[in-house]
Design an enzyme around this catalytic site. Structure first.
Site, mmCIF file in Angstrom:
data_model
loop_
_atom_site.group_PDB
_atom_site.id
_atom_site.type_symbol
_atom_site.label_atom_id
_atom_site.label_comp_id
_atom_site.label_asym_id
_atom_site.label_seq_id
_atom_site.Cartn_x
_atom_site.Cartn_y
_atom_site.Cartn_z
ATOM 1 C CD GLU A 33 -3.006 -0.715 -0.064
ATOM 2 O OE1 GLU A 33 -3.055 0.435 -0.541
ATOM 3 O OE2 GLU A 33 -3.689 -1.654 -0.522
ATOM 4 C CE1 TYR A 116 -6.854 3.461 -0.160
ATOM 5 C CE2 TYR A 116 -4.457 3.386 0.045
ATOM 6 C CZ TYR A 116 -5.632 2.891 -0.483
ATOM 7 O OH TYR A 116 -5.595 1.822 -1.333
ATOM 8 C CG ASP A 134 -8.328 3.979 -4.728
ATOM 9 O OD1 ASP A 134 -9.550 3.924 -5.016
ATOM 10 O OD2 ASP A 134 -7.471 3.261 -5.280
#
Length: 289
Positions: A33, A116, A134
């Site tokens: 990520e 996030y 996103d």
């Protein structure tokens, strides 16, 4: 939106990415990520595989020098992410028994981990029910739910509420849908040339039903790369990544003709901790001076 159709589509066509494998770890998902932020999957995958082979657990990365971590980051761009990941690895090793936490709030307490990333790790590594939003997800919802060509400026409250409204109650199902929505935006509901004929929700898409109206809101500026400080910073780091010893400034001066821009970028690398200056005035990656 027909979320069942989205999930069924995802199960049939999803990409075989290594951080999605059944034996994935929270650490592997966290590394992916961080690397995937503003960087395409095709560039991330080989670097991720190399990192996981070299540093399979947070403590392994934490024990490495910052300079070597920056060197291994290679051409992924935005190299401060490498330093943030190094800091997070040290905290995970010291405070969490070398295991990436599953709880969003605990993840947020780690250095360099934003909202996030924390939600993505909780959902994709541990099957937690939490909205993961996103750019791709925002675009899918803007079109399929709201009938707009683009999502427009982000609004955390609205964006989170939009995704929350779609998530099934069962945590594992919710995490599965989050991955499916992201994949739909990445592969089909793309920004410039959406492949609407391949979309699993074509028949119910609000944007299609409205005649695919053009987006009328604020336009996001297209990011350039050539000639920017980002390019110059990368060229300077390339010199130091390829060197086993500190380099004189004259070696760095050769990478860019604009002296003012070059010196400004070198100063910014020093401020960011990506470069260090030795006592004799040479330059090196952090910890290698």
């Amino acid at each position: 939106m027909d979320v069942r159709a989205v999930v069924d589509w995802f199960d049939e066509v999803k990409r075989d990415l290594p951080w999605r494998s059944p034996d994935r770890t929270g650490w592997g998902v966290l590394v992916s990520e961080v690397m995937l932020q503003q960087t395409p999957v095709a560039r991330v995958e080989p670097v991720w595989l190399a990192w996981m082979a070299r540093w399979p657990v947070p403590s392994a990365l934490a024990a490495e020098s910052k300079g070597e971590v920056v060197r291994a980051w290679g051409k992924l761009g935005y190299p401060r992410r490498a330093l943030r990941l190094h800091e997070a690895a040290a905290a995970i090793a010291a405070e969490h028994g070398d295991v990436v936490p599953a709880d969003v709030d605990t993840l947020l307490a780690l250095p360099g981990i934003g909202a996030y990333t924390a939600r993505a790790v909780a959902a994709f590594a541990y099957g937690k029910r939490c909205p993961v939003v996103d750019t791709n997800v925002r675009r899918v919802i803007a079109r399929a739910v709201h009938g707009a060509g683009e999502a427009g400026p982000p609004s955390t409250t609205k964006d989170m509420a939009d995704v929350e409204a779609l998530l099934p109650k069962e945590p594992a199902d919710a995490a599965h849908l989050s991955a499916a929505l992201m994949e739909l935006g990445a592969l089909v509901c793309t920004a410039r040339t959406p492949r609407c004929r391949d979309c699993p929700v074509l028949s119910t898409c609000a944007w299609q039903r409205a005649g695919r109206p053009a987006y009328q809101g604020p336009v996001k500026a297209v990011q350039k790369f050539a000639g920017t400080d980002r390019q110059v910073r990368g060229l300077l780091l390339d010199v130091l990544r390829g060197s086993a010893a500190p380099e004189p400034k004259a070696k760095l001066d050769g990478v860019w003709s604009d002296a003012a821009q070059r010196d400004r970028c070198l100063d910014s690398l020093l401020v960011d901790g990506l470069v260090e200056q030795t006592a004799d005035g040479r330059f090196a990656l952090p910890g290698e001076g």
